[in-house]
Write a protein that holds these residues in place. Structure first.
Motif, short mmCIF file in Angstrom:
data_model
loop_
_atom_site.label_atom_id
_atom_site.label_comp_id
_atom_site.label_asym_id
_atom_site.label_seq_id
_atom_site.Cartn_x
_atom_site.Cartn_y
_atom_site.Cartn_z
N GLY A 1 0.79 -1.22 0.00
CA GLY A 1 0.00 0.00 0.00
C GLY A 1 0.83 1.27 0.00
N LEU A 2 0.34 2.28 -0.72
CA LEU A 2 0.95 3.60 -0.73
C LEU A 2 0.22 4.49 0.27
N PHE A 3 0.97 5.22 1.08
CA PHE A 3 0.39 6.09 2.09
C PHE A 3 0.93 7.51 1.92
N ILE A 4 0.04 8.48 2.13
CA ILE A 4 0.50 9.86 2.18
C ILE A 4 0.48 10.32 3.62
N ALA A 5 1.40 11.19 3.97
CA ALA A 5 1.49 11.69 5.34
C ALA A 5 1.42 13.20 5.34
N ALA B 1 -3.58 6.74 -3.06
CA ALA B 1 -3.03 6.15 -1.84
C ALA B 1 -4.02 5.20 -1.16
N SER B 2 -3.48 4.29 -0.38
CA SER B 2 -4.31 3.35 0.39
C SER B 2 -4.77 3.93 1.70
N GLY B 3 -4.03 4.89 2.23
CA GLY B 3 -4.37 5.44 3.52
C GLY B 3 -3.62 6.72 3.81
N PHE B 4 -3.87 7.24 5.00
CA PHE B 4 -3.39 8.55 5.40
C PHE B 4 -2.69 8.45 6.74
N ILE B 5 -1.57 9.15 6.89
CA ILE B 5 -0.83 9.19 8.15
C ILE B 5 -0.77 10.64 8.60
N PHE B 6 -1.22 10.90 9.81
CA PHE B 6 -1.30 12.27 10.32
C PHE B 6 -0.37 12.42 11.51
N PHE B 7 0.59 13.34 11.40
CA PHE B 7 1.51 13.65 12.49
C PHE B 7 1.03 14.93 13.18
N ILE B 8 0.79 14.84 14.48
CA ILE B 8 0.35 16.00 15.25
C ILE B 8 1.15 16.03 16.55
N ASN B 9 1.80 17.14 16.82
CA ASN B 9 2.70 17.23 17.97
C ASN B 9 1.98 17.63 19.25
N GLY C 1 -10.43 9.41 23.07
CA GLY C 1 -11.64 9.80 22.36
C GLY C 1 -11.35 10.68 21.16
N GLN C 2 -10.40 11.59 21.30
CA GLN C 2 -10.04 12.47 20.18
C GLN C 2 -9.39 11.69 19.05
N ARG C 3 -8.57 10.71 19.39
CA ARG C 3 -7.97 9.88 18.35
C ARG C 3 -9.06 9.11 17.61
N ALA C 4 -10.03 8.59 18.36
CA ALA C 4 -11.13 7.86 17.74
C ALA C 4 -11.94 8.76 16.81
N ALA C 5 -12.12 10.01 17.22
CA ALA C 5 -12.87 10.95 16.39
C ALA C 5 -12.15 11.22 15.07
N LEU C 6 -10.82 11.32 15.11
CA LEU C 6 -10.06 11.52 13.88
C LEU C 6 -10.14 10.29 12.98
N ARG C 7 -10.04 9.12 13.59
CA ARG C 7 -10.12 7.90 12.77
C ARG C 7 -11.50 7.77 12.14
N GLY D 1 -10.09 6.85 7.15
CA GLY D 1 -10.30 5.52 6.61
C GLY D 1 -9.76 4.45 7.53
N PRO D 2 -10.04 3.16 7.24
CA PRO D 2 -9.66 2.07 8.14
C PRO D 2 -8.15 1.85 8.25
N ASP D 3 -7.40 2.29 7.25
CA ASP D 3 -5.96 2.08 7.27
C ASP D 3 -5.17 3.32 7.70
N ASP D 4 -5.87 4.36 8.14
CA ASP D 4 -5.18 5.58 8.56
C ASP D 4 -4.42 5.37 9.86
N GLU D 5 -3.35 6.14 10.05
CA GLU D 5 -2.58 6.09 11.29
C GLU D 5 -2.39 7.50 11.82
#
Length: 338
Positions: free
Chosen positions: A55-59, A89-97, A103-109, A113-117
């Motif tokens: 899979g290809l992922f964008i971040a 892409a197959s999914g999305f990767i989100f970096f947040i410092n 609960g907030q992580r669940a809201a973002l997911r 999509g199911p393969d997001d990180e």
């Protein structure tokens, strides 16, 4: 400043942020990590491209210098995720410092999509404060490594932990003899120091470098009791005897054939695990030292294959109890790097 504070209150700019996150992807198992436009210019809604499996992922990297509201973070997530489809892409990767609750992580997911990180503050801190991440932490957060962290870092990267340890200026005067092998002059205090360093990556372990003070037993591959090491009061004398023999034998082994060198390494390995001087990590410590010895004497390290067949390994150790080292030597020869 702690790793957590350095990330949360980011002061190193967007270029360094994207390069740090590319490194985090690399040590997290992603491949073909490709930052797109860290130095500026259009990036087509993708800060970093990478692959996981097929899979290809964008971040996307979002490192605000001050704490934003969760509404702002969610809007950023949704906006940046729009790059998934146009980039195939197959999914999305989100970096947040910033710190995110469960609960907030669940809201973002739920907004993705199911393969997001999501690499949130605590996840990134954990990676950077682990041995595999110490190098990134030094480069991008400018936090130096302690002597123990250096050794743990090089061990995690399968470099020579003992060599790196002994080059550290803080301990060089203690255990470095100019022109001699790092382990050819091994004594008890050095062995204790190496053991403490080896276990330094686990903050829960408080017994590193401490000789065993209680009686213990060694369990076999099937959970059976197979060996009772000597009582604690005998450990110092037995270690001194083993290491005295090792120092003498090692000098001779540098001038002999590979078979004799393998026999030396097998005898030392058996001797150390038989004494079991520490409550934990005796096998790992013995393998670490014979790996270094094999590199110096044979030009090839000893891989973890030495203990991959636990039944054969323990049987070889029990044969060695009766001075029959043939099976252990054979296992060690088979485990040499090819």
């Amino acid at each position: 400043m702690t790793t957590e504070a350095s990330l949360r209150d980011w002061r190193f700019g967007s270029i360094q942020a994207e390069r740090l996150c590319a490194g985090l992807l690399q040590i997290s198992g992603y491949s073909d990590v490709d930052p797109q436009a860290a130095l500026g210019g259009p990036d087509g809604k993708k800060d970093i491209l990478s692959r996981r499996g097929e899979g290809l992922f964008i971040a996307a990297v979002y490192f605000p210098p001050t704490q934003p509201s969760f509404t702002t973070i969610r809007k950023k997530f949704v906006r940046d995720r729009k790059g998934v489809e146009p980039n195939g892409a197959s999914g999305f990767i989100f970096f947040i410092n910033q710190y995110l609750t469960v609960g907030q992580r669940a809201a973002l997911r739920a907004a993705g999509g199911p393969d997001d990180e999501i690499f949130h503050l605590e996840r990134m801190r954990h990676l950077l404060d682990s041995p595999i991440g110490y190098g990134l932490r030094l480069e991008y957060l400018r936090r130096p490594m302690s002597a123990e962290e250096q050794a743990a870092f090089f061990s995690a990267k399968r470099q020579d932990v003992i060599y790196q340890l002994l080059r550290n200026a803080e301990v060089a005067d203690q255990i470095w003899n100019e022109g001699r092998s790092a382990i050819s002059q091994l004594n008890t205090s050095e062995l204790m120091f190496i053991h403490r360093t080896m276990l330094a990556s686990n903050p829960q372990v408080v017994i590193g470098g401490q000789l065993r003070g209680i009686q213990t037993t060694v369990m076999g591959a099937q959970g059976e009791q197979i060996f009772t090491p000597p009582p604690p009061h005998e450990i110092p004398a037995r270690l001194a005897e083993l290491l005295s023999w090792w120092r003498s034998a090692y000098v001779s082994a540098t001038k002999t054939d590979p078979d004799t060198a393998l026999d030396l390494l097998a005898r030392f390995h058996h001797g150390l695990v038989s004494i079991a001087p520490f409550l934990d990590g005796n096998g790992r410590l013995a393998r670490l030292i014979v790996d270094q010895g094999a590199r110096e004497l044979l030009g090839a390290g000893v891989t973890p294959d030495l203990v991959s067949d636990r039944v054969s390994y323990y049987a070889a150790l029990r044969e060695a109890d009766d001075s029959n080292f043939g099976d252990l030597v054979a296992l060690m020869r088979a485990a040499l790097e090819r």
